[in-house]
Motif scaffolding. Structure first.
Motif, short mmCIF file in Angstrom:
data_model
loop_
_atom_site.label_atom_id
_atom_site.label_comp_id
_atom_site.label_asym_id
_atom_site.label_seq_id
_atom_site.Cartn_x
_atom_site.Cartn_y
_atom_site.Cartn_z
N ALA A 88 0.84 -1.21 0.00
CA ALA A 88 0.00 0.00 0.00
C ALA A 88 0.87 1.26 0.00
O ALA A 88 0.59 2.24 -0.73
CB ALA A 88 -0.91 -0.02 1.23
N ALA A 89 1.95 1.25 0.78
CA ALA A 89 2.86 2.40 0.84
C ALA A 89 3.56 2.60 -0.49
O ALA A 89 3.79 3.75 -0.92
CB ALA A 89 3.88 2.20 1.96
N GLU A 90 3.89 1.51 -1.17
CA GLU A 90 4.54 1.62 -2.49
C GLU A 90 3.58 2.26 -3.50
O GLU A 90 4.00 3.09 -4.32
CB GLU A 90 4.98 0.23 -2.97
CG GLU A 90 6.22 -0.30 -2.25
CD GLU A 90 6.60 -1.71 -2.69
OE1 GLU A 90 5.72 -2.39 -3.29
OE2 GLU A 90 7.73 -2.14 -2.39
N ARG A 91 2.30 1.86 -3.46
CA ARG A 91 1.31 2.42 -4.39
C ARG A 91 1.15 3.93 -4.15
O ARG A 91 1.10 4.71 -5.09
CB ARG A 91 -0.03 1.71 -4.24
CG ARG A 91 -0.07 0.34 -4.90
CD ARG A 91 -1.52 -0.15 -5.06
NE ARG A 91 -2.22 -0.20 -3.76
CZ ARG A 91 -2.24 -1.25 -2.95
NH1 ARG A 91 -1.57 -2.36 -3.30
NH2 ARG A 91 -2.91 -1.22 -1.83
N GLU A 92 1.05 4.32 -2.89
CA GLU A 92 0.88 5.74 -2.56
C GLU A 92 2.11 6.56 -3.00
O GLU A 92 1.98 7.68 -3.50
CB GLU A 92 0.66 5.91 -1.06
CG GLU A 92 -0.71 5.45 -0.60
CD GLU A 92 -0.93 5.70 0.88
OE1 GLU A 92 -0.10 6.44 1.49
OE2 GLU A 92 -1.90 5.17 1.44
N HIS A 93 3.28 5.96 -2.81
CA HIS A 93 4.51 6.68 -3.17
C HIS A 93 4.64 6.83 -4.68
O HIS A 93 5.10 7.87 -5.18
CB HIS A 93 5.73 5.95 -2.60
CG HIS A 93 7.01 6.69 -2.79
ND1 HIS A 93 7.26 7.95 -2.26
CD2 HIS A 93 8.15 6.36 -3.49
CE1 HIS A 93 8.46 8.34 -2.60
NE2 HIS A 93 9.04 7.40 -3.35
N LYS A 94 4.21 5.79 -5.41
CA LYS A 94 4.25 5.87 -6.88
C LYS A 94 3.21 6.86 -7.40
O LYS A 94 3.44 7.57 -8.37
CB LYS A 94 3.99 4.50 -7.50
CG LYS A 94 5.20 3.57 -7.40
CD LYS A 94 4.88 2.23 -8.04
CE LYS A 94 6.09 1.28 -7.93
NZ LYS A 94 5.78 -0.05 -8.53
N LEU A 105 6.94 4.65 3.39
CA LEU A 105 7.40 3.42 2.73
C LEU A 105 8.58 2.80 3.48
O LEU A 105 8.63 1.59 3.67
CB LEU A 105 7.79 3.74 1.28
CG LEU A 105 8.29 2.57 0.44
CD1 LEU A 105 7.25 1.46 0.37
CD2 LEU A 105 8.68 3.03 -0.96
N LYS A 106 9.54 3.67 3.88
CA LYS A 106 10.69 3.15 4.63
C LYS A 106 10.23 2.51 5.95
O LYS A 106 10.73 1.45 6.36
CB LYS A 106 11.67 4.28 4.93
CG LYS A 106 12.48 4.71 3.73
CD LYS A 106 13.47 5.80 4.11
CE LYS A 106 14.32 6.25 2.92
NZ LYS A 106 15.27 7.32 3.31
N LYS A 107 9.28 3.16 6.60
CA LYS A 107 8.77 2.63 7.88
C LYS A 107 8.08 1.29 7.67
O LYS A 107 8.26 0.35 8.46
CB LYS A 107 7.81 3.65 8.48
CG LYS A 107 7.33 3.29 9.87
CD LYS A 107 6.43 4.38 10.43
CE LYS A 107 5.94 4.00 11.81
NZ LYS A 107 5.04 5.05 12.40
N ALA A 108 7.31 1.16 6.59
CA ALA A 108 6.59 -0.09 6.30
C ALA A 108 7.57 -1.22 5.98
O ALA A 108 7.39 -2.36 6.41
CB ALA A 108 5.62 0.12 5.15
N LYS A 109 8.64 -0.87 5.20
CA LYS A 109 9.64 -1.89 4.86
C LYS A 109 10.41 -2.36 6.11
O LYS A 109 10.72 -3.55 6.24
CB LYS A 109 10.61 -1.34 3.83
CG LYS A 109 10.03 -1.26 2.43
CD LYS A 109 11.06 -0.76 1.43
CE LYS A 109 10.49 -0.74 0.01
NZ LYS A 109 11.49 -0.27 -0.98
N HIS A 110 10.71 -1.42 7.03
CA HIS A 110 11.40 -1.80 8.27
C HIS A 110 10.52 -2.73 9.11
O HIS A 110 11.01 -3.72 9.67
CB HIS A 110 11.74 -0.53 9.06
CG HIS A 110 12.36 -0.81 10.39
ND1 HIS A 110 13.65 -1.29 10.52
CD2 HIS A 110 11.86 -0.69 11.66
CE1 HIS A 110 13.93 -1.45 11.80
NE2 HIS A 110 12.85 -1.09 12.51
N ALA A 111 9.23 -2.39 9.17
CA ALA A 111 8.28 -3.22 9.93
C ALA A 111 8.20 -4.62 9.30
O ALA A 111 8.11 -5.63 10.01
CB ALA A 111 6.91 -2.58 9.96
N LEU A 112 8.28 -4.69 7.96
CA LEU A 112 8.24 -5.99 7.28
C LEU A 112 9.49 -6.82 7.61
O LEU A 112 9.40 -8.03 7.86
CB LEU A 112 8.13 -5.77 5.77
CG LEU A 112 8.08 -7.04 4.92
CD1 LEU A 112 6.85 -7.88 5.25
CD2 LEU A 112 8.10 -6.70 3.42
N ASN A 113 10.68 -6.14 7.60
CA ASN A 113 11.92 -6.85 7.95
C ASN A 113 11.86 -7.41 9.38
O ASN A 113 12.27 -8.54 9.64
CB ASN A 113 13.12 -5.92 7.81
CG ASN A 113 13.45 -5.62 6.36
OD1 ASN A 113 13.15 -6.44 5.48
ND2 ASN A 113 14.06 -4.47 6.10
#
Length: 354
Positions: A88-94, A105-113
């Protein structure tokens, strides 16, 4: 006539000594079998303690496995949610790139890691618990088989001891009846004396009389040595039960594995400030703390059914007759205070492990 009567008396004496020797051998055989029975009881008591400990550990691991699987399931849900948040964050950023969308997006990716790491760590924990659980189940099966086998061995040995006791009682009863019958039997009437000229009998040789005399003397010496207070040099070696050796080997491995988990200089859990072992009728002895709630003491034991008191807990154990006065190793496992256990075995068995 004189020679024959002399030989008869000598042979009667020989038979009497031999009979006494047979009785001593029978009593000795009974003692050996009773001591063997006590060793089997000792092994069975230890196996039952081990069985109870494994069953308690399995219950503990079932609870651990249930919690670990639940935690893994929650971590996987969290990972899926984090994956959705990243997309979802990637779609909003694009769609409309900005510093805010980039930060999100960075925060979402960190949470995923972090969620992925959580799944990996919880998955490893589940696998570790499952591995230990499988090992415990295998030990439980082996120990149950050992307990069942020990029960059969005990029953057979008890039957043997009972038969020996019954045989000795029967022989004693028969001997007593014969003695009573002989005592109450009427004395035969004396026949009138008849003067008969004794036939000429050759003088007995020293060799002929010596053979019988030596036989009686040898038997008497054997009987005296058997009943003498001095120790007999042909003493049988102490019997070592292989089941007991296996048990000691397993307990040593368990203790080493537990203590190896400690880092250098660490002692792990130490529940008691003072922990003592008190045999019945004797003074208390202080345990040595080994680490990981394991305590050790070595002291001589007395034969028979004994009660050992560890602080407020009581443990009953069987000590074989030929272990009287021997030094025993006592290990008190206090990891579960609701069901602590006392491990004990002869110190001389440690040489059998080399």
């Amino acid at each position: 006539m004189v020679v024959n009567r002399g030989r008869s008396l000598l042979f009667a004496g020989l038979l009497g000594v031999v009979g006494w020797s047979v009785e001593l051998q029978a009593a000795s055989s009974l003692t050996v079998e009773q001591n063997r029975l006590a060793r089997m009881e000792q092994v069975q008591e230890n196996r039952l303690v081990e069985l109870e400990d494994i069953e308690n550990e399995i219950v503990s691991y079932e609870y651990k496995l249930e919690r670990a699987q639940k935690s893994l399931s929650e971590a996987r849900k969290n990972y899926q949610q984090s994956l959705v948040a990243v997309k979802a964050a990637e779609r909003e950023h694009k769609g409309a790139a900005s510093t805010d969308t980039e930060r999100a997006l960075k925060k979402a990716k960190h949470a995923l890691n972090m969620a992925e790491r959580g799944v990996d760590s919880r998955n490893r924990r589940v696998e570790f618990i499952q591995s230990n659980y499988a090992e415990l189940e295998s030990r439980l099966t082996d120990t149950r088989e050992s307990v069942a086998g020990g029960k059969s061995r005990l029953a057979a040995q008890q039957a043997l001891v009972d038969s020996l006791v019954k045989e000795m009682l029967s022989e004693a009863k028969t001997a007593k009846a014969k003695a009573a019958a002989k005592k109450s039997a009427p004395k035969p009437e004396k026949a009138p004396a008849v003067v008969i000229s004794p036939p000429e009998v050759p003088e007995p040789t020293l060799a002929a009389a010596g053979d019988v005399t030596n036989a009686v003397a040898d038997a008497a010496v054997s009987a005296e040595s058997a009943s003498s207070d001095e120790p007999v040099e042909v003493a049988s070696a102490r019997e070592i039960d292989p089941e007991m050796v296996d048990y000691v080997r397993g307990e040593r491995a368990r203790l080493e594995k537990l203590l190896d988990q400690l880092a250098e200089g660490e002692t792990g859990k130490h529940t008691f400030r003072n922990l003592t072992l008190k045999p019945k009728g004797e003074d208390s002895v202080e345990f040595e703390f080994l680490g990981q709630d394991q305590y050790r003491v070595v002291l001589p034991v007395a034969a028979g059914r004994q009660t050992y008191k560890v602080n407020s807990w009581r443990f009953r154990r069987t000590i074989p007759a030929d272990d009287n006065g021997e030094r025993y190793v006592f290990i008190f496992d206090a990891r579960r205070l609701s069901r602590p256990r006392l491990v004990m075995y002869p110190e001389y068995l440690l040489s059998e492990l080399d």
